[in-house]
Write a protein that holds these residues in place. Sequence first.
Motif, mmCIF file in Angstrom:
data_model
loop_
_atom_site.group_PDB
_atom_site.id
_atom_site.type_symbol
_atom_site.label_atom_id
_atom_site.label_comp_id
_atom_site.label_asym_id
_atom_site.label_seq_id
_atom_site.Cartn_x
_atom_site.Cartn_y
_atom_site.Cartn_z
ATOM 1 N N ARG A 22 5.015 -0.970 -0.742
ATOM 2 C CA ARG A 22 6.389 -1.417 -0.957
ATOM 3 C C ARG A 22 7.316 -0.756 0.060
ATOM 4 O O ARG A 22 7.273 0.461 0.244
ATOM 5 N N PRO A 23 8.169 -1.535 0.733
ATOM 6 C CA PRO A 23 9.053 -0.967 1.757
ATOM 7 C C PRO A 23 10.024 0.065 1.180
ATOM 8 O O PRO A 23 10.533 -0.091 0.060
ATOM 9 N N VAL A 24 10.269 1.104 1.943
ATOM 10 C CA VAL A 24 11.247 2.138 1.603
ATOM 11 C C VAL A 24 12.247 2.208 2.743
ATOM 12 O O VAL A 24 11.871 2.465 3.893
ATOM 13 N N PHE A 25 13.514 1.940 2.444
ATOM 14 C CA PHE A 25 14.547 1.963 3.484
ATOM 15 C C PHE A 25 15.055 3.384 3.657
ATOM 16 O O PHE A 25 15.467 4.041 2.704
ATOM 17 N N ASP A 26 15.018 3.865 4.891
ATOM 18 C CA ASP A 26 15.488 5.208 5.234
ATOM 19 C C ASP A 26 16.783 5.079 6.018
ATOM 20 O O ASP A 26 16.804 4.455 7.075
#
Length: 248
Positions: A22-26
């Motif tokens: 699952r993408p994690v936005f930083d």
Amino acid sequence: MAAKNNDSPSKSRMRTIELHYRPVFDIHLNMAIDYETTMQINDKVMGVVLPELFIPVAEKSSQVCQLNLWAVEEACEAILRCEQREADINSLMIWISVKTIAKKNFVSQVLKITDKYKVAHDKLCFVINESILEAVKEQVLENIKALRESGFTIMIDDFGVEYTSLTHLTHYDVDYIGFHSDLIDGILTDEKVQNTVQGLIDFCKKIEVQSAFDGIDSKEVFDLLKKMGADRFRGPYFGEFIKEKQIS
């Protein structure tokens, strides 16, 4: 492939298990090229079995340690496969049971796996739940320190699921504190929720730890948390769990 020791499961035994991403936005990278991972069983007889069903069973035995080490090895292989097809992965977040990270030989096992695949240590972030038993606390702290000194990152996750004290989090020298989605429920309209979340973000900054929020389901929630100074974001707004081949 046969298992080399009791803590390293064979690939044949794990053939029905997959990692999903699952993408994690930083906010500092200004993109979502970090990924949270989860395990999922795909069985011809049972169908799809989600981790909330089989992990509690595995926790009752040493199987959870085997699953965690399998996930580390599979993550290393996934990183290499994605590099070969020029898919962007900055790092992968891997959930690790407290039972696993409390093992004295856990760090050496992880180093053996990453050395085998020649994967840079900063490509892996180990995620453990906030509820750590006092009985294993010292070994957990020792392993966390050794992992970070080796270049891995650590997240304490699911803060806010149960009653917890902020001072409890100061005992752990980690890189990220992950906050449960329940904590931001109603954040757009409830001033008390906003004040609580702002206080948590400010607390993280004071102890020099990045804050990560789960359950981001809209641009409005994202924009508000970004304005408050949050660092990392997960949730439907950034995408659900996908298979490795869908990472681009």
